[in-house]
Design a protein around this motif. Structure first.
Motif, short mmCIF file in Angstrom:
data_model
loop_
_atom_site.label_atom_id
_atom_site.label_comp_id
_atom_site.label_asym_id
_atom_site.label_seq_id
_atom_site.Cartn_x
_atom_site.Cartn_y
_atom_site.Cartn_z
N PHE A 1 67.90 23.23 -14.33
CA PHE A 1 69.35 23.31 -14.31
C PHE A 1 69.77 24.58 -13.55
CE2 PHE A 1 67.97 21.29 -18.32
CZ PHE A 1 68.45 20.02 -18.08
N ALA A 2 71.06 24.66 -13.22
CA ALA A 2 71.55 25.82 -12.47
C ALA A 2 71.82 27.00 -13.42
CB ALA A 2 72.81 25.45 -11.69
N VAL A 3 70.75 27.48 -14.02
CA VAL A 3 70.82 28.66 -14.90
C VAL A 3 69.57 29.51 -14.65
CG1 VAL A 3 72.16 27.58 -16.77
CG2 VAL A 3 69.65 27.44 -16.81
N LYS A 4 69.64 30.78 -15.07
CA LYS A 4 68.40 31.57 -15.02
C LYS A 4 67.51 31.09 -16.16
CE LYS A 4 70.22 35.73 -12.82
NZ LYS A 4 71.67 35.92 -13.08
N GLY A 5 68.06 31.00 -17.35
CA GLY A 5 67.38 30.40 -18.50
C GLY A 5 65.92 30.79 -18.63
N ILE B 1 73.20 33.08 -16.96
CA ILE B 1 71.95 33.29 -17.69
C ILE B 1 71.65 32.05 -18.53
CG2 ILE B 1 70.75 34.70 -19.43
CD1 ILE B 1 72.47 37.07 -18.53
N ASN B 2 72.67 31.54 -19.20
CA ASN B 2 72.47 30.42 -20.13
C ASN B 2 73.38 29.26 -19.81
OD1 ASN B 2 70.61 31.93 -21.91
ND2 ASN B 2 72.41 33.25 -22.21
N GLY B 3 73.05 28.10 -20.35
CA GLY B 3 73.76 26.87 -20.03
C GLY B 3 75.12 26.70 -20.70
N ASN B 4 75.43 27.52 -21.71
CA ASN B 4 76.71 27.34 -22.42
C ASN B 4 77.71 28.44 -22.10
OD1 ASN B 4 75.57 29.51 -23.70
ND2 ASN B 4 75.71 28.67 -25.78
N GLY B 5 77.43 29.23 -21.07
CA GLY B 5 78.38 30.26 -20.65
C GLY B 5 78.32 31.54 -21.48
N LYS B 6 77.51 31.54 -22.53
CA LYS B 6 77.42 32.76 -23.37
C LYS B 6 76.30 33.65 -22.85
CE LYS B 6 79.62 30.47 -27.07
NZ LYS B 6 79.51 29.57 -28.19
#
Ligand code: GTS
Length: 208
Positions: A9-13, A202-207
């Motif tokens: 996905f388009a996140v660093k995660g 950084i994360n998928g939920n914007g937090k």
């Protein structure tokens, strides 16, 4: 040689550390970005061993599980210690990073509003463990005298934790110098300053 391929996905995660390690080791990465809508169709999910991304391809080899990817790249690019004992100690460190990452992910996705204060209060207890290891080893790395995949993994997590709690490293001089030194490695610096990397949440939920 074909570059490595990452589908995520388009996140660093869970792939920040992998991207930092590949950049530092001068390796090309082809990225397939998956949108939420595409993922929700289920076709890709059904092909993933554990029904989750990231997926990493090295030629015909297909890997799932982000820590397995780090280990694979550690083995291939001289970032898994100089002997079996160092490799085992690097595993210990990486499992410690994973434990803290899981707590962070739980906070972000399940209890950000209610748990943030307690998480930050408890964070020093976890950071202290890594501080002690770095202070004892004195090389600037967690194990031995060369960078390992566990260093990249800890570095990535510390960058995220500093966003959550900017002062979290203030009482940990070895961790602070660890972050400063890895950030200053030319290829890591270039990646951290690259717009495509910077703009990824950084994360998928914007937090964060
Ligand atoms: N243990 C796995 C790893 O380390 O790779 C966890 C992977 C994971 O949690 N993937 C999430 C996922 O695919 C995305 S992220 O949390 O890494 O951003 N979620 C979608 C789903 O359907 O489960």
């Amino acid at each position: 040689m074909a570059p490595y391929t990452l589908t995520y996905f388009a996140v660093k995660g869970r792939c920040g550390a992998l991207k930092i390690m590949l950049a530092d080791k001068d390796q090309q990465l082809k990225e397939n970005l998956v949108t939420f809508e595409e993922w929700m169709k289920g076709d890709l999910k059904s092909t993933c061993v554990f029904g989750q991304l990231p997926k990493f391809e090295d030629g015909d080899l297909v890997l799932f599980q982000s820590n397995a990817m780090l280990r694979h790249l550690g083995r291939k690019h001289a970032a898994y210690g100089k002997n079996d004992c160092e490799a085992s100690l690097i595993d210990v460190m990486n499992d410690g990073v994973e434990d803290l990452r899981l707590k962070y992910i739980k906070l972000i996705y399940q209890e950000y509003e209610t748990g943030k204060e307690a998480f930050i209060k408890d964070l020093s207890n976890h950071l202290k463990c890594f501080e002690n290891v770095l202070a004892k080893n004195k090389t600037g790395f967690l194990v031995g005298d060369q960078i390992s995949f566990a260093d990249y993994n800890l570095f990535d997590l510390l960058l995220n934790l500093k966003v959550l709690s900017p002062s979290c490293l203030d009482s940990f001089p070895s961790l602070k110098s660890f972050v400063d030194k890895i950030s200053a490695r030319p290829k890591v610096k270039a990646l951290l300053e690259c717009e495509n990397f910077k703009k990824l949440p950084i994360n998928g939920n914007g937090k964060q």
